[in-house]
Structures are given as structure tokens and as C-alpha cells.
Enzyme design. Structure first.
Site, PDB file in Angstrom:
ATOM      1  N   ASP A 104       0.865  -1.188   0.000  1.00 41.34           N
ATOM      2  CA  ASP A 104       0.000   0.000   0.000  1.00 41.34           C
ATOM      3  C   ASP A 104       0.898   1.233   0.000  1.00 41.34           C
ATOM      4  O   ASP A 104       1.716   1.409   0.904  1.00 41.34           O
ATOM      5  CB  ASP A 104      -0.877  -0.051   1.264  1.00 41.34           C
ATOM      6  CG  ASP A 104      -1.795   1.145   1.385  1.00 41.34           C
ATOM      7  OD1 ASP A 104      -1.892   1.929   0.420  1.00 41.34           O
ATOM      8  OD2 ASP A 104      -2.421   1.287   2.459  1.00 41.34           O
ATOM      9  N   ASP A 137      -4.900   3.671   3.042  1.00 37.37           N
ATOM     10  CA  ASP A 137      -6.254   3.093   3.088  1.00 37.37           C
ATOM     11  C   ASP A 137      -6.269   1.613   3.467  1.00 37.37           C
ATOM     12  O   ASP A 137      -7.331   1.001   3.570  1.00 37.37           O
ATOM     13  CB  ASP A 137      -6.992   3.325   1.758  1.00 37.37           C
ATOM     14  CG  ASP A 137      -6.337   2.617   0.577  1.00 37.37           C
ATOM     15  OD1 ASP A 137      -5.345   1.885   0.793  1.00 37.37           O
ATOM     16  OD2 ASP A 137      -6.811   2.795  -0.557  1.00 37.37           O
ATOM     17  N   ASP A 144      -1.758  -1.348  -3.770  1.00 37.83           N
ATOM     18  CA  ASP A 144      -2.105  -0.604  -4.988  1.00 37.83           C
ATOM     19  C   ASP A 144      -0.930  -0.633  -5.970  1.00 37.83           C
ATOM     20  O   ASP A 144       0.157  -1.132  -5.648  1.00 37.83           O
ATOM     21  CB  ASP A 144      -2.517   0.837  -4.647  1.00 37.83           C
ATOM     22  CG  ASP A 144      -1.575   1.476  -3.643  1.00 37.83           C
ATOM     23  OD1 ASP A 144      -0.352   1.272  -3.772  1.00 37.83           O
ATOM     24  OD2 ASP A 144      -2.044   2.166  -2.711  1.00 37.83           O
ATOM     25  N   ASP A 179      -8.517 -16.704 -15.955  1.00 34.40           N
ATOM     26  CA  ASP A 179      -9.299 -17.189 -14.818  1.00 34.40           C
ATOM     27  C   ASP A 179     -10.424 -18.122 -15.288  1.00 34.40           C
ATOM     28  O   ASP A 179     -11.106 -17.828 -16.274  1.00 34.40           O
ATOM     29  CB  ASP A 179      -9.909 -15.954 -14.130  1.00 34.40           C
ATOM     30  CG  ASP A 179     -10.613 -16.272 -12.832  1.00 34.40           C
ATOM     31  OD1 ASP A 179      -9.929 -16.665 -11.880  1.00 34.40           O
ATOM     32  OD2 ASP A 179     -11.849 -16.114 -12.771  1.00 34.40           O
ATOM     33  N   GLU A 238      -5.997 -21.184 -15.980  1.00 39.38           N
ATOM     34  CA  GLU A 238      -6.482 -21.827 -14.759  1.00 39.38           C
ATOM     35  C   GLU A 238      -7.644 -22.708 -15.203  1.00 39.38           C
ATOM     36  O   GLU A 238      -8.741 -22.228 -15.446  1.00 39.38           O
ATOM     37  CB  GLU A 238      -6.971 -20.800 -13.731  1.00 39.38           C
ATOM     38  CG  GLU A 238      -7.333 -21.476 -12.415  1.00 39.38           C
ATOM     39  CD  GLU A 238      -8.531 -20.847 -11.696  1.00 39.38           C
ATOM     40  OE1 GLU A 238      -8.676 -21.086 -10.501  1.00 39.38           O
ATOM     41  OE2 GLU A 238      -9.338 -20.148 -12.341  1.00 39.38           O
TER      42      GLU A 238
HETATM   43  C1  GLC Z   1     -10.497 -18.305  -9.749  1.00 35.19           C
HETATM   44  C2  GLC Z   1      -9.733 -17.368  -8.843  1.00 35.19           C
HETATM   45  C3  GLC Z   1     -10.519 -17.212  -7.574  1.00 35.19           C
HETATM   46  C4  GLC Z   1     -11.871 -16.610  -7.907  1.00 35.19           C
HETATM   47  C5  GLC Z   1     -12.611 -17.463  -8.935  1.00 35.19           C
HETATM   48  C6  GLC Z   1     -13.787 -16.736  -9.535  1.00 35.19           C
HETATM   49  O1  GLC Z   1     -10.563 -19.596  -9.261  1.00 35.19           O
HETATM   50  O2  GLC Z   1      -8.443 -17.852  -8.643  1.00 35.19           O
HETATM   51  O3  GLC Z   1      -9.842 -16.398  -6.647  1.00 35.19           O
HETATM   52  O4  GLC Z   1     -12.651 -16.523  -6.743  1.00 35.19           O
HETATM   53  O5  GLC Z   1     -11.768 -17.799 -10.018  1.00 35.19           O
HETATM   54  O6  GLC Z   1     -13.381 -15.741 -10.430  1.00 35.19           O
END
Ligand code: GLC
Length: 520
Positions: free
Chosen positions: A26, A30, A34, A207, A266
Site C-alpha cells: 500500500d 487506506d 495498490d 481465470d 487456470e
Molecule cells: C479463480 C480465482 C478465484 C476466484 C474465482 C472466480 O478460481 O483464482 O480467486 O474466486 O476464479 O473468479
């Protein structure tokens, strides 16, 4: 450098450091990390010796899932800075020789995204609703959800809107799933890819890459709870064959840019082969391999992880990836038992992982030996916890300690958004930097030594049931996961995860790299 492939793209053997932006550094008061904070700490990453950083979503977002609920894919959340702060960070990283990977969240938007707001306003049957998965309900007056799917974060995967229709959300109700059969959705994401590529990013972490397409008709499943994990065979909401069309198109987009831009998926699929399909030569560069992260502290499991991961990556000519911790799981020293033993095991596993070919993904704070924090329930913020799906992931997301002896440990000047524990004074970067035995110094030594490793060939060596041992080129890696000292083979000890035993033995919970004659 990979001598087996002198022209290999940078990502094939890179060490990539995950920056959980909200908790990294940070620059203000806050309590949230960031981009200026990240910029000011890039030197730490360069000193550590990583090659790249992956930054979790920093886009405008109501933060119901801490950024994985994106309201605008082509801007910066004001809490984290602005586009200029992003450009400054990117330039600073590149000047230090660090590549930058940003997180792309294509499966769902935030419910505050203008598209979703327009969909709510426009009503059933409208083109605005056709960007998402709105359906009429079942039963009397459509009061039942359209099917029996469950959300990963708990409860039904459907939310009803005031006009009676329902929308699909595989995650939180604030994360409506997009309809990827709609060409407008695909076109908009291409614009987003180009937006960040034009700014100079080196790649994307994608993701929930396995979620974008759903089976036609959105059929019911027989045991809904089993299907939230993504690894069930023939799941109608995960890993549909058509999803690969999306990544083949993105591959072409990235190929139009210079400098080996990359994507890492992922993707949770039913079989290792199905996961690796995301890393085929005409799709993404890599797919995360979570085998090690899911393995117990066991030499047998580790041997299986190593041979399986190498074989899987080779089937698609990608490079293997290795992960021990990330922002979704319990930190590995805690998984391995916690305390002194957990840390010793964590260091040993790290040494074995970093000796392997391919890329390793590190998670912020692991270089400090941080453990999972027990965040008081009243202060937890993870939607997984708030929706009643277990303890939640806050414990690995606590802002990391930079300096000083009390919270916020040099991480800004305000109260951190999740409370830091007492007792982190000895774990700060400042405290560990000059201490040769610290976990930070250990990571720096291993990362520096890794640069001398060469070749993709790995040969498992049998040194007993409780030992993971493998050779890579002129290095023999030995990890003792048993309870007895084991004799160390001949060879100069290049590195050890902790003090070695007397008379050439390797104590329990330790690993060593030895110099051996190269295989002729
Ligand atoms: C992936 C991310 C996780 C998130 C999910 C929904 O698994 O790593 O943190 O909550 O997707 O976007």
C-alpha cells in the site's frame, strides 16, 4: 536459459511471482495494496530473482470477490491507481527485466458491469440479456431455478431478478456468467486483449478458463454437489469442447504481437490430459498444474507428481508448471504441519520444485515463510466464507510485512484490510534481508542457483521409499520426507534447505542439491 531449446520463449522456464494486488504493498493509508505500492517494491522482486510477475485483477470492481468481479475490463480500480499508474509500474518492471502478466476474467463479469445493468433494465428476450445466461424458471410461476446446478461459492447457481427470470452465476451472485455463444462477448474480449497487449503486457493468466461454454440446454446433473469442483467427468458447465475455439482465436491475436506474449490457463478438468488440452500448441502457452499443491507431504506422492507433470506437459509440447501456493489455498508451510516443521518442509519442497524444468509460480509472502493466518470470523471477507462454504481464503491474503515491528509492518500507514498477526516482526523483508539463514535469503540463493540448471531431462532416482530424488543434468536433488536421517549420495552439496546432519546424512524434512557427474 534453456540449453535444450536455445530459442525457447521466455515463459517456458520462467519463475513467476503472483502479486495479490490488494495485499502486496500500500503506497497510501487506506489499508489496500495498490499499483504505486507495487511499483515502489519492484526492487524486491528483482532482488529475489524472479523473471515475471502475475498481478491479480486490478480493474474497476465492487470487490465482492476482491477483483474477480470485473465492472470494466479496460481501466483501473481507483483504490489501486489509474492507467497512468499501471503504465508506470509496467515500465518500471520492464526496466528491471521483469515480465508482467495480467489476470483476465472472461467467465463472468461483475453484476455492476454496464452490460449486466443494461440486461436488468432491458428485460426478457432483449439483446442485452443475450450477453448473459438468463432463463425462465421451472415449476409454478417459474419459481424454481432453471436447473439444479450449484454455485462454487455455495447455494444454487441461479439468482432471480424482479421480472421473474433467473440468471446463471457459477460463482457469487455478483458474478453473472457471460454467454460465450454470443459473438458480441467474444468481440469485446478481443478488444480487451488488444487493449492490454498494446500497453505492453507480456501475457495473461486466464481465470476459470474451463468455464466459458456450457452444454446446450443447460441440462440438470445427477449429483449437483459433485459438479462444483470442475473435475467431474462430463460436467455440462465445465470443460466443454467448444471452449477451445475461444483460445485458438486468442492464440492468433497474441501471435500478431512481438515478444512471445503468453497465456496460462487456470483450468480444472476431469483428467490431466483434459487440462493440458488448454496448452496445445495453437491455444494457450501453459496450463497450471495443481498436482503438487494437492499432494500430501509424502515422497511417494511427490514422485508421482513429478513424473505425471513432466509426462503431461510433454504430450502437448508445453513446459510443465509448478505451484505450491496461491491466493486460493492454504499456504504450504501450514499445509505441511505448520510451525518449524511446516516451514522446513515448505523450504524443502520449494528446493525440489525450483530444480525442475518448466516454470514455477510463487505466491507473495512464501519467500518470507508466511503461514496461513487465523483471521477472526468477524473480519473475514471472502465470499466463500460469507456464503457458508468453509473457512474461506482470507488467511492466505493478509497484507504482507515489509518492515517494522507492528502492524501494518510497513505496508502503508493505515489499518490493513485484513488484520496482520502479532509476531511478524522477524518475518518482514527488512528483518530477513541481511540474515543469511532467513527464508528470504534461502529463496534468493535457490533462485540464483536455478539459473545454472540446464536441460529438460529429469530422471527419478531410487533412494528409498521416503525420499524424492531426481537428476537434472549435473545436479542430483534429494528430499527426505521420512522420519529418519538418510545417507547422502556422493557429490558436493551445492545447496541445502536447512543445516545438514553429521556424517553425510540428510535429516528429515530437508532437501539438498548435489553436484554429480553429468549423464553421458
Ligand atoms: C479463480 C480465482 C478465484 C476466484 C474465482 C472466480 O478460481 O483464482 O480467486 O474466486 O476464479 O473468479
Amino acid at each position: 536459459m534453456n540449453d535444450a531449446r536455445p530459442d525457447a520463449p521466455w515463459w517456458r522456464d520462467a519463475v513467476c511471482y503472483e502479486v495479490y494486488i490488494r495485499s502486496f504493498a500500500d503506497a497510501g493509508s487506506d489499508g489496500y495494496g495498490d499499483l504505486p505500492g507495487l511499483t515502489s517494491r519492484l526492487g524486491h522482486l528483482a532482488d529475489l530473482g524472479v523473471d515475471a510477475l502475475w498481478i491479480t485483477p486490478f480493474y474497476p470492481s465492487p470487490q465482492h470477490d476482491h477483483g474477480y468481479d470485473v465492472a470494466d475490463y479496460r481501466d483501473v480500480e481507483p483504490t489501486y491507481g489509474d492507467l497512468e499508474a499501471f503504465d508506470t509500474m509496467l515500465t518500471g518492471a520492464h526496466e528491471l527485466g521483469l515480465k508482467v502478466i495480467v489476470d483476465l476474467v472472461p467467465n463472468h463479469t461483475s453484476s455492476e458491469h454496464p452490460w449486466f445493468q443494461a440486461a436488468l433494465a432491458a428485460g426478457p428476450g432483449s439483446p442485452e440479456r443475450a450477453r448473459y445466461l438468463f432463463r425462465d424458471g421451472k415449476g409454478r410461476a417459474g419459481r424454481e431455478p432453471p436447473n439444479n446446478w450449484l454455485s462454487v461459492f455455495g447455494g444454487p447457481a441461479w439468482e432471480r431478478v424482479p421480472d421473474g427470470q433467473w440468471y446463471l452465476h457459477l460463482f457469487d451472485s455478483s458474478q453473472p456468467d457471460l454467454d460465450w455463444t454470443n459473438p458480441e462477448v467474444a468481440a469485446d474480449f478481443e478488444t480487451t486483449l488488444r487493449f492490454w497487449l498494446d500497453r505492453g503486457v507480456d501475457g495473461f493468466r486466464v481465470d476459470v478458463a474451463h468455464g466459458l461454454r456450457k452444454a446446450a440446454g443447460l441440462p440438470d446433473v445427477d449429483d449437483p454437489q459433485k459438479f462444483v469442483s470442475g473435475t467431474m467427468p462430463r460436467a455440462p458447465m465445465w470443460d466443454q469442447p467448444e471452449v477451445h475455439e475461444v483460445y485458438r482465436r486468442w492464440h492468433e491475436v497474441l501471435a500478431g504481437y512481438d515478444g512471445d506474449r503468453m497465456m496460462v490457463a487456470e483450468a480444472w478438468a476431469a483428467t490431466p490430459a483434459a487440462t493440458m488440452a488448454y496448452a496445445r500448441p495453437d491455444e494457450m502457452s501453459q496450463a497450471f498444474n495443481f498436482h503438487w499443491l494437492e499432494a500430501e507431504w509424502s515422497a511417494r506422492e511427490f514422485r508421482d507428481v513429478v513424473s505425471l507433470s513432466l509426462t503431461e506437459a510433454a504430450t502437448v509440447d508445453s513446459s510443465p508448471t509448478w505451484v505450491l501456493s496461491n491466493h486460493d489455498v492454504v499456504r504450504h508451510p501450514t499445509r505441511y504441519g505448520g510451525g518449524k516443521v511446516g516451514l522446513a518442509r515448505g523450504r524443502a519442497a520449494t528446493m525440489a520444485m525450483l530444480a525442475l524444468p518448466g516454470s514455477a509460480y510463487l505466491y507473495q509472502g512464501e519467500e518470507l515463510g508466511l503461514e496461513q493466518v487465523e483471521v477472526p470470523e468477524t473480519q473475514r471477507q471472502d465470499p466463500e466464507f460469507l456464503n457458508g462454504r468453509g473457512p474461506g481464503r482470507d488467511g492466505c491474503r493478509v497484507p504482507i510485512p515489509w518492515s517494522g515491528t507492528a502492524a501494518p509492518y510497513g505496508n502503508g500507514t493505515g489499518d490493513p484490510w485484513l488484520p496482520q498477526p502479532d509476531g511478524w516482526a522477524a518475518l518482514t523483508v527488512e528483518a530477513q534481508r541481511a540474515e543469511p539463514d532467513s527464508t528470504l535469503s534461502f529463496y534468493r540463493r535457490v533462485l540464483a542457483a536455478r539459473r545454472a540448471l540446464a536441460g529438460d531431462a529429469v530422471e527419478l532416482v531410487d533412494l528409498g521409499e521416503d525420499v524424492l530424488a531426481f537428476r537434472r543434468g549435473a545436479v542430483l536433488v534429494v528430499l527426505n520426507a521420512g522420519e529418519e536421517h538418510v545417507p547422502l549420495p556422493d557429490g558436493e552439496v551445492l545447496l541445502a534447505s536447512d543445516g545438514l546432519g553429521g556424517e553425510g546424512t540428510l535429516p528429515p524434512d530437508c532437501a539438498a542439491w548435489l553436484a554429480v557427474a553429468p549423464v553421458s
